[in-house]
Design a protein around this motif. Structure first.
Motif, PDB file in Angstrom:
ATOM      1  N   ILE A   2       0.861  -1.186   0.000  1.00 16.41           N
ATOM      2  CA  ILE A   2       0.000   0.000   0.000  1.00 16.41           C
ATOM      3  C   ILE A   2       0.896   1.234   0.000  1.00 16.41           C
ATOM      4  O   ILE A   2       1.899   1.278   0.713  1.00 16.41           O
ATOM      5  CB  ILE A   2      -0.917   0.002   1.232  1.00 16.41           C
ATOM      6  CG1 ILE A   2      -1.823  -1.229   1.230  1.00 16.41           C
ATOM      7  CG2 ILE A   2      -1.747   1.279   1.303  1.00 16.41           C
ATOM      8  CD1 ILE A   2      -2.505  -1.499   2.559  1.00 16.41           C
ATOM      9  N   LEU A  18      -1.777   0.893   9.837  1.00 16.51           N
ATOM     10  CA  LEU A  18      -1.265  -0.195   8.999  1.00 16.51           C
ATOM     11  C   LEU A  18      -0.260  -1.051   9.757  1.00 16.51           C
ATOM     12  O   LEU A  18      -0.227  -2.282   9.593  1.00 16.51           O
ATOM     13  CB  LEU A  18      -0.648   0.375   7.719  1.00 16.51           C
ATOM     14  CG  LEU A  18      -1.628   1.112   6.798  1.00 16.51           C
ATOM     15  CD1 LEU A  18      -0.907   1.639   5.567  1.00 16.51           C
ATOM     16  CD2 LEU A  18      -2.783   0.204   6.383  1.00 16.51           C
ATOM     17  N   HIS A  21      -2.159  -3.380  12.053  1.00 13.07           N
ATOM     18  CA  HIS A  21      -2.843  -4.484  11.374  1.00 13.07           C
ATOM     19  C   HIS A  21      -1.904  -5.315  10.497  1.00 13.07           C
ATOM     20  O   HIS A  21      -2.368  -6.195   9.766  1.00 13.07           O
ATOM     21  CB  HIS A  21      -3.997  -3.933  10.533  1.00 13.07           C
ATOM     22  CG  HIS A  21      -5.139  -3.425  11.371  1.00 13.07           C
ATOM     23  ND1 HIS A  21      -6.192  -4.221  11.762  1.00 13.07           N
ATOM     24  CD2 HIS A  21      -5.377  -2.198  11.916  1.00 13.07           C
ATOM     25  CE1 HIS A  21      -7.033  -3.514  12.493  1.00 13.07           C
ATOM     26  NE2 HIS A  21      -6.568  -2.279  12.602  1.00 13.07           N
ATOM     27  N   ARG A  23      -0.026  -4.524   7.830  1.00 17.46           N
ATOM     28  CA  ARG A  23      -0.128  -4.315   6.378  1.00 17.46           C
ATOM     29  C   ARG A  23       1.138  -3.622   5.879  1.00 17.46           C
ATOM     30  O   ARG A  23       1.556  -2.599   6.428  1.00 17.46           O
ATOM     31  CB  ARG A  23      -1.358  -3.471   6.028  1.00 17.46           C
ATOM     32  CG  ARG A  23      -2.663  -4.044   6.576  1.00 17.46           C
ATOM     33  CD  ARG A  23      -2.953  -5.441   6.040  1.00 17.46           C
ATOM     34  NE  ARG A  23      -4.087  -6.040   6.709  1.00 17.46           N
ATOM     35  CZ  ARG A  23      -5.339  -5.938   6.310  1.00 17.46           C
ATOM     36  NH1 ARG A  23      -5.637  -5.228   5.238  1.00 17.46           N
ATOM     37  NH2 ARG A  23      -6.310  -6.524   6.975  1.00 17.46           N
ATOM     38  N   HIS A  24       1.714  -4.155   4.839  1.00 13.46           N
ATOM     39  CA  HIS A  24       2.947  -3.583   4.276  1.00 13.46           C
ATOM     40  C   HIS A  24       2.620  -2.310   3.497  1.00 13.46           C
ATOM     41  O   HIS A  24       1.658  -2.271   2.727  1.00 13.46           O
ATOM     42  CB  HIS A  24       3.637  -4.600   3.379  1.00 13.46           C
ATOM     43  CG  HIS A  24       4.164  -5.783   4.131  1.00 13.46           C
ATOM     44  ND1 HIS A  24       5.372  -5.762   4.795  1.00 13.46           N
ATOM     45  CD2 HIS A  24       3.625  -7.016   4.347  1.00 13.46           C
ATOM     46  CE1 HIS A  24       5.573  -6.937   5.380  1.00 13.46           C
ATOM     47  NE2 HIS A  24       4.532  -7.719   5.124  1.00 13.46           N
ATOM     48  N   TYR A  25       3.465  -1.303   3.678  1.00 11.29           N
ATOM     49  CA  TYR A  25       3.190  -0.020   3.054  1.00 11.29           C
ATOM     50  C   TYR A  25       4.465   0.773   2.815  1.00 11.29           C
ATOM     51  O   TYR A  25       5.495   0.557   3.465  1.00 11.29           O
ATOM     52  CB  TYR A  25       2.247   0.810   3.940  1.00 11.29           C
ATOM     53  CG  TYR A  25       2.880   1.269   5.238  1.00 11.29           C
ATOM     54  CD1 TYR A  25       3.458   2.535   5.366  1.00 11.29           C
ATOM     55  CD2 TYR A  25       2.953   0.415   6.344  1.00 11.29           C
ATOM     56  CE1 TYR A  25       4.052   2.942   6.549  1.00 11.29           C
ATOM     57  CE2 TYR A  25       3.542   0.816   7.528  1.00 11.29           C
ATOM     58  CZ  TYR A  25       4.088   2.073   7.630  1.00 11.29           C
ATOM     59  OH  TYR A  25       4.695   2.469   8.800  1.00 11.29           O
ATOM     60  N   TYR A  40       6.579  -3.013   9.261  1.00 14.20           N
ATOM     61  CA  TYR A  40       5.809  -3.234   8.031  1.00 14.20           C
ATOM     62  C   TYR A  40       5.944  -2.088   7.033  1.00 14.20           C
ATOM     63  O   TYR A  40       5.397  -2.169   5.935  1.00 14.20           O
ATOM     64  CB  TYR A  40       4.330  -3.439   8.368  1.00 14.20           C
ATOM     65  CG  TYR A  40       4.076  -4.688   9.167  1.00 14.20           C
ATOM     66  CD1 TYR A  40       3.979  -5.934   8.551  1.00 14.20           C
ATOM     67  CD2 TYR A  40       3.965  -4.634  10.556  1.00 14.20           C
ATOM     68  CE1 TYR A  40       3.761  -7.085   9.285  1.00 14.20           C
ATOM     69  CE2 TYR A  40       3.749  -5.784  11.305  1.00 14.20           C
ATOM     70  CZ  TYR A  40       3.657  -7.006  10.665  1.00 14.20           C
ATOM     71  OH  TYR A  40       3.458  -8.147  11.399  1.00 14.20           O
ATOM     72  N   MET A 244      -9.825   0.275   7.417  1.00 10.31           N
ATOM     73  CA  MET A 244      -9.588  -1.170   7.378  1.00 10.31           C
ATOM     74  C   MET A 244     -10.730  -1.895   6.660  1.00 10.31           C
ATOM     75  O   MET A 244     -10.513  -2.886   5.965  1.00 10.31           O
ATOM     76  CB  MET A 244      -9.381  -1.725   8.780  1.00 10.31           C
ATOM     77  CG  MET A 244      -8.092  -1.236   9.450  1.00 10.31           C
ATOM     78  SD  MET A 244      -6.622  -1.353   8.384  1.00 10.31           S
ATOM     79  CE  MET A 244      -6.595  -3.114   7.999  1.00 10.31           C
ATOM     80  N   LEU A 247      -9.954  -1.432   2.981  1.00 14.41           N
ATOM     81  CA  LEU A 247      -8.834  -2.277   2.546  1.00 14.41           C
ATOM     82  C   LEU A 247      -9.232  -3.757   2.519  1.00 14.41           C
ATOM     83  O   LEU A 247      -8.869  -4.483   1.596  1.00 14.41           O
ATOM     84  CB  LEU A 247      -7.637  -2.055   3.461  1.00 14.41           C
ATOM     85  CG  LEU A 247      -6.971  -0.675   3.398  1.00 14.41           C
ATOM     86  CD1 LEU A 247      -5.872  -0.559   4.434  1.00 14.41           C
ATOM     87  CD2 LEU A 247      -6.419  -0.409   2.000  1.00 14.41           C
ATOM     88  N   ASN A 248      -9.970  -4.188   3.526  1.00 12.97           N
ATOM     89  CA  ASN A 248     -10.408  -5.588   3.568  1.00 12.97           C
ATOM     90  C   ASN A 248     -11.357  -5.892   2.401  1.00 12.97           C
ATOM     91  O   ASN A 248     -11.324  -6.989   1.827  1.00 12.97           O
ATOM     92  CB  ASN A 248     -11.093  -5.893   4.901  1.00 12.97           C
ATOM     93  CG  ASN A 248     -10.111  -5.910   6.061  1.00 12.97           C
ATOM     94  OD1 ASN A 248      -8.931  -6.185   5.871  1.00 12.97           O
ATOM     95  ND2 ASN A 248     -10.601  -5.611   7.255  1.00 12.97           N
ATOM     96  N   SER A 251      -9.497  -6.725  -0.439  1.00 13.65           N
ATOM     97  CA  SER A 251      -8.610  -7.871  -0.189  1.00 13.65           C
ATOM     98  C   SER A 251      -7.162  -7.436  -0.016  1.00 13.65           C
ATOM     99  O   SER A 251      -6.238  -8.084  -0.512  1.00 13.65           O
ATOM    100  CB  SER A 251      -8.722  -8.902  -1.330  1.00 13.65           C
ATOM    101  OG  SER A 251     -10.049  -9.374  -1.446  1.00 13.65           O
ATOM    102  N   LEU A 252      -6.963  -6.321   0.696  1.00 12.77           N
ATOM    103  CA  LEU A 252      -5.617  -5.811   0.941  1.00 12.77           C
ATOM    104  C   LEU A 252      -5.274  -5.914   2.424  1.00 12.77           C
ATOM    105  O   LEU A 252      -6.132  -5.749   3.275  1.00 12.77           O
ATOM    106  CB  LEU A 252      -5.525  -4.342   0.498  1.00 12.77           C
ATOM    107  CG  LEU A 252      -5.662  -4.116  -0.994  1.00 12.77           C
ATOM    108  CD1 LEU A 252      -5.820  -2.629  -1.268  1.00 12.77           C
ATOM    109  CD2 LEU A 252      -4.445  -4.649  -1.739  1.00 12.77           C
TER     110      LEU A 252
END
Length: 252
Positions: A2, A18, A21, A23-25, A40, A244, A247-248, A251-252
C-alpha cells in the motif's frame, strides 16, 4: 503493498493503523521528514510526476493508495488521480475533521487567494497576519509588496530558505508551530497589531477553530480560502474502522 501519501498528522495516523494491522506499506512525503517506519513500513521522499508515480507503483507492486496529505496539495491530488486511473488502483482519501461553518460578519470564505487579496485590499487597513504557509509567500507577493504583512511559518531551515528565496523580509516572519492555545494566538494578534487574518480551510489538524476564535475575540476579520475539490474517484475514509473496512473489501 500500500502506498501512503503523508507528511501530515493524518499520514502518521494511517501509518500507525497499517502497522497495527500488519499491512505492508510505503510512506511517501514531498520533502524529507523525520519518520521512522515500523516493521511493516518503508519510507521515501521526493516529489513525483504522474509518470514517476506510475513507474514507482509498478516497480513496488502497489495495490492501493491511501492519500492522507494536506487538503491543499492540489497538484498531488491530480497526480494521484491520473496514476490511479491509468493503473486501475483504488484511492482512499483519509480525510481530516472540519468544523461546521460559522455565520459571522467577521468570517469570510473565498474560493481563491486572488479573491482573498482583492477583498483585503478593499476592506482592511493595517497589518495582515498570513497563516497560509511558506509556499504561499511567492504567490501572494502582489499583496505583501504593497501592504504590511506578517507570515507565520514553520520553524525549519527549509521554510526560512523558501521565504528568503521569495524575497520576503525576514523581520516580518514569525517562525513557530501553530497550536490550539487561544490565549497564545490572541497574544500574537495583539503584540503585532494585526488588523486581519488570512488562512486556509485546513481543518482541525490546522487549528482552524483556534484561528477563527482568536479573530473573533479580537474583533478582526478572518479570510479563509476554501480547500480545493478532490477528484470524484477518491473514496473517503475517516478513521481506523472505515480504512480497514475499505482495505479488507479490496482484499488488501
Amino acid at each position: 503493498m500500500i502506498l501512503v501519501f503523508g507528511g501530515t498528522t493524518e499520514g502518521k495516523i494511517v501509518a500507525g493503523i497499517l502497522e497495527k494491522h500488519g499491512r505492508h506499506y510505503y510512506y511517501s512525503t514531498k520533502t524529507a521528514i523525520a519518520f521512522t517506519p515500523g516493521p511493516y513500513g518503508k519510507y521515501r521522499s521526493g516529489a513525483l510526476t504522474a509518470a514517476d508515480l506510475q513507474t514507482f507503483c509498478r516497480a513496488q507492486d502497489i495495490k492501493a493508495i491511501v492519500h492522507a496529505s494536506h487538503p491543499f496539495a492540489a497538484v498531488l491530488h491530480n497526480t494521484i488521480d491520473t496514476c490511479a486511473r491509468e493503473l486501475a488502483l483504488p484511492v482512499y482519501r483519509f480525510e481530516r475533521r472540519y468544523p461546521e461553518r460559522q455565520s459571522d460578519a467577521l468570517i469570510r470564505y473565498v474560493a481563491s487567494y486572488q479573491e482573498a487579496t482583492e477583498w483585503l485590499e478593499r476592506h482592511v487597513q493595517g497589518t495582515l497576519l498570513a497563516l497560509t504557509g511558506v509556499q504561499t509567500i511567492a504567490p501572494l507577493r502582489h499583496y505583501w509588496e504593497k501592504h504590511h504583512t506578517i507570515f507565520r511559518i514553520l520553524p525549519r531551515e527549509s521554510s526560512l530558505a523558501l521565504a528568503r528565496a521569495a524575497g520576503f523580509p525576514v523581520e516580518q516572519l514569525i517562525m513557530e508551530m501553530p497550536g490550539s492555545d487561544l490565549v497564545l494566538e490572541t497574544a500574537l494578534i495583539n503584540t503585532n497589531h494585526i488588523r486581519a487574518i488570512l488562512t486556509k480551510d485546513s481543518g482541525e489538524s490546522g487549528f482552524i477553530s483556534t484561528k477563527i476564535g482568536a479573530a473573533l475575540a479580537n474583533g478582526i476579520p478572518i479570510v479563509i480560502v476554501e480547500r480545493p475539490a478532490l477528484p470524484e474517484s477518491f473514496i473517503p475514509v475517516t478513521d481506523e474502522a472505515s480504512l480497514m473496512e475499505a482495505l479488507n473489501r479490496s482484499s488488501l
